[in-house]
Enzyme design. Sequence first.
Site, short mmCIF file in Angstrom:
data_model
loop_
_atom_site.label_atom_id
_atom_site.label_comp_id
_atom_site.label_asym_id
_atom_site.label_seq_id
_atom_site.Cartn_x
_atom_site.Cartn_y
_atom_site.Cartn_z
N ASP A 221 33.76 43.38 37.25
CA ASP A 221 34.96 43.26 36.73
C ASP A 221 35.60 41.90 35.54
OD1 ASP A 221 37.96 42.30 37.81
OD2 ASP A 221 36.87 40.16 37.44
N ASP B 275 41.44 36.74 42.84
CA ASP B 275 40.98 36.80 41.48
C ASP B 275 41.37 35.75 40.63
OD1 ASP B 275 40.42 37.96 39.19
OD2 ASP B 275 41.98 39.37 38.50
N HIS C 205 40.34 28.56 33.74
CA HIS C 205 40.21 28.54 32.00
C HIS C 205 39.92 26.72 31.78
CE1 HIS C 205 39.76 32.96 31.57
NE2 HIS C 205 40.62 33.05 32.13
#
Length: 428
Positions: A150, A303, A307
């Site tokens: 992924d 998912d 960040h």
Amino acid sequence: MSKILIRGAKVLGGEPQDVLIDGETIAEIGGGLSAEGAEVVEADGKVLLPGLVDLHTHLREPGREDSETVLTGTRAAASGGYTAVFAMANTFPVADTAGVVEQVYRLGREHGYCDVQPIGAVTVGLEGKKLAELGAMHESAAGVTVFSDDGKCVDDAVIMRRALEYVKAFGGVVAQHAQEPRLTEGAQMNEGVVSAQLGLGGWPAVAEESVIARDVLLAEHVGSRVHICHLSTAGSVEIVRWAKSRGIDVTAEVTPHHLLLTDELVRSYNPVYKVNPPLRTERDVLALREALADGTIDIVATDHAPHPHEDKDCEWAAAAMGMVGLETALSVVQETMIETGLLGWAAVADRMSVKPAEIGGAKGHGRPVSAGEPANLTLVDTAYRGEVDPAGFASRSRNTPYEGRELPGRVTHTWLRGRATLVDGKLA
């Protein structure tokens, strides 16, 4: 471990009942229960679900601890009602050996906010050229059964075929990130009217759909299992529906953000909406909701892609792709599926706990809320409504597309094998 008596909880959204936890197990369910010395939790009609299971989480450790760690990611999971998460392999170093997956597995056990099941890489270094140590990862202490590159697509058909054949030997599954790389070179968002008007590189639906079509046929050819990550288009839904009608062993997931958000949001040029696969059209969103309701799409997976702010607080083209999702997933599903009448709470438990646990082989999770079962539970105040404030997130990162948006529902309690990991909305 002490006894816990949950009073007046709507089990799977049904009539209020009392639930008695004794140690790691649900001891009894019924009306007017009592237990001497038990800690009492007044549920007041809140909905009690089996602990949620996320088949698609990025915990970033090892290598990108500035984004997330196993500790902060599992704390975020507990805050969102999860008792088990599957950690994706795109770490640094890549989780393509027994040593790396065992490291992640042991970190999860040490921290104890939820069970962490590592996902192994399909290919060495996620480079798509050579199969990783699939058998060694499965035989390791981590007992890996799900494999995925992924973040990248296994675009070589021969490598994908070999992976499907290999995992078949031990009942594993390959989870594919469906993205034809040549069709998405330079892509920045969904290819369509909005991308044309904004002058941003388009990401065509066919780049996803063509890989799914190939892989379900490969799975049929070798008699193996394939799982489709973050399915995002109406066309992908039709391909999976067709494959299932043929008896092909395929499962698929949808993310909360693909159930709610559309590419119209990209007009703001806010990189918080930049994600892989990209936000699609309203037509796609409605098709995904319908497919989740009728079972064509098996599960909801977050998912969760944290960040640091510098990777998102920049111009669109330079921004990283991804959104955090563990702490808002259930609220988004309540808005898009419960409040629209497409699903009831029992079906939400199926899509967010039972089926992901089955697909990934998460033992003790996704079990019925009944006597004798493991006390992996989450309690949800479904009447709550409030604005999303990422400052209060347990995740190390804040890249949520829902900041300031009002969403329904709030997880108040989470129990992992009878031990509270979240109490009154605060981490234990």
